[in-house]
Design a protein around this motif. Structure first.
Motif, PDB file in Angstrom:
ATOM      1  N   UNK A   1       5.337   6.154  13.142  1.00 49.98           N
ATOM      2  CA  UNK A   1       5.092   7.578  13.333  1.00 49.98           C
ATOM      3  C   UNK A   1       5.441   8.443  12.140  1.00 49.98           C
ATOM      4  N   UNK A   2       5.579   7.866  10.965  1.00 53.34           N
ATOM      5  CA  UNK A   2       5.947   8.622   9.770  1.00 53.34           C
ATOM      6  C   UNK A   2       4.723   8.707   8.862  1.00 53.34           C
ATOM      7  N   UNK A   3       4.315   9.933   8.496  1.00 51.12           N
ATOM      8  CA  UNK A   3       3.127  10.119   7.669  1.00 51.12           C
ATOM      9  C   UNK A   3       3.308   9.501   6.287  1.00 51.12           C
ATOM     10  N   UNK A   4       4.491   9.665   5.709  1.00 50.48           N
ATOM     11  CA  UNK A   4       4.735   9.094   4.384  1.00 50.48           C
ATOM     12  C   UNK A   4       4.598   7.571   4.414  1.00 50.48           C
ATOM     13  N   UNK A   5       5.094   6.949   5.487  1.00 47.90           N
ATOM     14  CA  UNK A   5       4.966   5.499   5.611  1.00 47.90           C
ATOM     15  C   UNK A   5       3.503   5.084   5.734  1.00 47.90           C
ATOM     16  N   UNK A   6       2.731   5.874   6.485  1.00 46.89           N
ATOM     17  CA  UNK A   6       1.318   5.542   6.653  1.00 46.89           C
ATOM     18  C   UNK A   6       0.565   5.681   5.344  1.00 46.89           C
ATOM     19  N   UNK A   7       0.887   6.739   4.585  1.00 48.02           N
ATOM     20  CA  UNK A   7       0.254   6.890   3.274  1.00 48.02           C
ATOM     21  C   UNK A   7       0.635   5.724   2.349  1.00 48.02           C
ATOM     22  N   UNK A   8       1.881   5.302   2.463  1.00 48.82           N
ATOM     23  CA  UNK A   8       2.346   4.166   1.651  1.00 48.82           C
ATOM     24  C   UNK A   8       1.554   2.902   1.994  1.00 48.82           C
ATOM     25  N   UNK A   9       1.367   2.635   3.295  1.00 46.99           N
ATOM     26  CA  UNK A   9       0.602   1.460   3.707  1.00 46.99           C
ATOM     27  C   UNK A   9      -0.850   1.568   3.263  1.00 46.99           C
ATOM     28  N   UNK A  10      -1.425   2.775   3.332  1.00 46.04           N
ATOM     29  CA  UNK A  10      -2.812   2.960   2.885  1.00 46.04           C
ATOM     30  C   UNK A  10      -2.947   2.652   1.399  1.00 46.04           C
ATOM     31  N   UNK A  11      -2.001   3.112   0.603  1.00 47.40           N
ATOM     32  CA  UNK A  11      -2.053   2.853  -0.835  1.00 47.40           C
ATOM     33  C   UNK A  11      -1.873   1.365  -1.123  1.00 47.40           C
ATOM     34  N   UNK A  12      -1.002   0.687  -0.348  1.00 51.20           N
ATOM     35  CA  UNK A  12      -0.852  -0.753  -0.516  1.00 51.20           C
ATOM     36  C   UNK A  12      -2.164  -1.466  -0.213  1.00 51.20           C
ATOM     37  N   UNK A  13      -2.832  -1.020   0.854  1.00 56.29           N
ATOM     38  CA  UNK A  13      -4.102  -1.639   1.212  1.00 56.29           C
ATOM     39  C   UNK A  13      -5.164  -1.467   0.144  1.00 56.29           C
ATOM     40  N   UNK A  14      -5.073  -0.385  -0.628  1.00 53.33           N
ATOM     41  CA  UNK A  14      -6.020  -0.137  -1.711  1.00 53.33           C
ATOM     42  C   UNK A  14      -5.617  -0.825  -3.011  1.00 53.33           C
ATOM     43  N   UNK A  15      -4.479  -1.511  -2.994  1.00 51.02           N
ATOM     44  CA  UNK A  15      -4.032  -2.241  -4.174  1.00 51.02           C
ATOM     45  C   UNK A  15      -3.495  -1.363  -5.273  1.00 51.02           C
ATOM     46  N   UNK A  16      -3.000  -0.153  -4.945  1.00 55.10           N
ATOM     47  CA  UNK A  16      -2.500   0.763  -5.966  1.00 55.10           C
ATOM     48  C   UNK A  16      -1.126   0.318  -6.465  1.00 55.10           C
ATOM     49  N   UNK A  17      -0.878   0.617  -7.743  1.00 58.83           N
ATOM     50  CA  UNK A  17       0.456   0.439  -8.309  1.00 58.83           C
ATOM     51  C   UNK A  17       1.261   1.698  -8.043  1.00 58.83           C
ATOM     52  N   UNK A  18       2.427   1.567  -7.410  1.00 57.27           N
ATOM     53  CA  UNK A  18       3.222   2.717  -6.986  1.00 57.27           C
ATOM     54  C   UNK A  18       4.539   2.728  -7.737  1.00 57.27           C
ATOM     55  N   UNK A  19       5.039   3.937  -7.982  1.00 56.25           N
ATOM     56  CA  UNK A  19       6.308   4.105  -8.678  1.00 56.25           C
ATOM     57  C   UNK A  19       7.211   5.027  -7.858  1.00 56.25           C
ATOM     58  N   UNK A  20       8.284   4.472  -7.313  1.00 58.68           N
ATOM     59  CA  UNK A  20       9.283   5.218  -6.554  1.00 58.68           C
ATOM     60  C   UNK A  20       8.644   6.067  -5.449  1.00 58.68           C
ATOM     61  N   UNK A  21       7.918   5.395  -4.581  1.00 59.63           N
ATOM     62  CA  UNK A  21       7.306   6.037  -3.413  1.00 59.63           C
ATOM     63  C   UNK A  21       8.365   6.113  -2.304  1.00 59.63           C
ATOM     64  N   UNK A  22       8.560   7.297  -1.724  1.00 55.37           N
ATOM     65  CA  UNK A  22       9.613   7.478  -0.723  1.00 55.37           C
ATOM     66  C   UNK A  22       9.104   7.037   0.649  1.00 55.37           C
TER      67      UNK A  22
END
Length: 516
Positions: A285-306
């Protein structure tokens, strides 16, 4: 003239079984020694990297401790009660003791802190000029602790600490940089040594192929090449996250491997099975977590994502996650580096509680807001990123005060402040600059995201105005600018630019009303 390879092969073919066995045993012995030497180099590098990483981290922590000493000295001067003063002094004493011990450990070594004290001459030369600043700060801090009733002594020593802090921080930054450079130089040397050992091993294998058994030699070469590739992948995996890390595979985000720190942090079993996934570790139920999972699914490189994570007993904690995609053993996998920020958040909340807030709105006042802006800009210089700064001004406050009284004007200011603070994110900050002027600090936010945030705030304000039924307009105008470390803009210039855009937006509103 040396004999040809063909002649050598013919000679090898005529050797007796005993001679072949002796040569084969000798070749295996040489190969074994070279392989052991290569592994010894790797173990030495890993062990040395552990010490080097500890030294770099402890040296970097010295900067934080010196800043903490400065902050606690200031808090002591602003303490409102005896209990606050006692608590701040206790924290100052703890920070000072750790700061001095770490400094001594970096110079001479400290086994309990994991500091070897083996400094190069270049590092020793950098430590030399820092001695005076370190001693001045330490002496001033001890003077503050030993003279609790002397206001003049407190102010004088706080000023001394501030005068020497900048030079100490600059010096420690240079030392951390040099420590890191020397550690990298060791790794480069070890890699070249390993390459040399590997080249010699391959030469022995080639000679063995010429004199003994070509098929067996080719198989050994192939196995060693695969081993070298695995070692390189493993090295990249460890370098991706010096703290807690996870190795995650596929669309289902299956956890293949976790280091000890990740196991302790998330309560994972020692050897995660294919049935252990990343998604259940994220708070639902956390929007930030959902955005994080979406970016992972797109194969993005992330830097210090909260994100917000859940451990084995169901407790939720906040963390910063960095993600890098690599190829490991022929598979495309992701390395997740995790840093818990729950303690940092709690410290930040405690600091905010005792900071100075605006009495009417509960927002940060101008002085505290400017300090936060300076710190945010400094953090951008160190770590990179973006910072959107928004200047907000109420529409028609003077008319409301004149026509309906200052009580209604105060209600208008408080209402807009409440809408702004409810519209921004937890990582952002809202500041009352004075009167009807506000400042929003939107971290990791571009202009489009900032505009959408302010549009939502305006919509919420309109709903509030409709529900309140007040006889005066309730609205605000804003100007939004983006700061990045490359801008080279000061805090005052940044606010001035946002103010100018706000003023232009207010003029545009007036022209639209006049045209209608």
């Amino acid at each position: 003239m040396p004999p040809s390879i063909k002649a050598l092969n013919s000679s090898a073919a005529m050797l007796s079984a005993s001679q072949l066995r002796k040569r084969y045993t000798m070749a295996l012995a040489v190969i074994a020694m070279l392989t052991i030497a290569a592994q010894g180099v790797m173990q030495f590098v890993l062990a040395d990297q552990k010490y080097d990483s500890r030294v770099v981290n402890m040296a970097g922590r010295q900067r934080m401790l010196s800043q903490k000493i400065t902050a606690l000295s200031y808090y002591i001067s602003t303490a409102q009660s005896g209990s606050e003063d006692t608590r701040y002094r206790r924290q100052l004493a703890e920070a000072l003791n750790l700061w001095e011990r770490t400094h001594a450990g970096l110079l001479r070594g400290d086994s309990e802190l994991g500091l070897p004290g083996r400094n190069s001459e270049a590092v020793e030369n950098l430590f030399g000029p820092l001695h005076a600043h370190h001693e001045a700060i330490a002496a001033a801090a001890r003077a503050i602790l030993s003279a609790p009733e002397s206001v003049a002594t407190l102010a004088r020593n706080i000023d001394t600490i501030r005068q020497h802090e900048a030079d100490f921080l600059a010096g420690m930054s240079a030392i951390v940089t040099l420590y890191d450079r020397e550690a990298n130089a060791k790794v480069v040397f070890a890699r070249w040594l390993e390459i040399a050992l590997m080249s010699t091993t391959l030469l022995v294998l080639v000679l063995s192929a010429a004199f003994i058994c070509a098929p067996a030699t080719r198989r050994i070469q192939r196995d060693m090449t695969e081993l070298a590739a695995r070692e390189e992948d493993l090295e990249r995996l460890f370098s991706a996250s010096p703290t807690a890390f996870l190795l995650v595979l596929g669309e289902k985000l299956t956890i293949l491997h976790a280091n000890q720190k990740a196991m302790n942090l998330l309560g994972l079993p020692p050897d995660p099975t294919p049935g252990v996934y990343l998604a259940p570790l994220l708070a639902g139920g956390d929007e930030a977590n959902q955005r994080f999972l979406d970016k992972l699914g797109q194969g993005e490189t992330l830097n210090e994502c909260e994100v917000r994570l859940v451990d084995a007993v169901g407790e939720v904690f906040e963390a910063l996650v960095s993600v890098n995609a690599i190829s490991f053993s022929g598979q495309a996998v992701m390395v997740l580096g995790i840093t818990s920020i729950s303690e940092l958040k709690r410290a930040q909340q405690t600091l905010e509680h005792y900071a100075t807030f605006d009495e009417l709105t509960g927002l940060l006042n101008r002085r505290t807001g400017m300090m936060m802006l300076d710190k945010s800009m400094a953090r951008m210089h160190r770590q990179g990123g973006r910072l959107a700064v928004c200047f907000v001004d109420l529409d028609g406050l003077k008319a409301t005060n004149d026509d309906f009284g200052h009580a209604e004007g105060d209600w208008l200011i408080s209402t807009v402040a409440r809408v702004l603070i409810e519209s921004i994110r937890a990582s952002d900050a809202a500041v009352r600059l004075g009167g009807d002027e506000f400042l929003l600090l939107l971290h990791d936010c571009d202009l489009d995201e900032g505009s959408r945030l302010l549009d939502r705030a305006e919509q919420c304000l309109q709903e509030t105005a409709a529900a309140a039924g007040k006889p005066f307009p309730i609205a605000f105008s804003y100007g939004l600018v983006l700061y990045t470390p490359e801008n080279g803009t000061t805090a005052d210039e940044l606010i001035s630019a946002a103010d100018s855009r706000m003023y232009q937006a207010k003029l545009d509103k007036k022209r639209l009303r006049g045209a209608s």
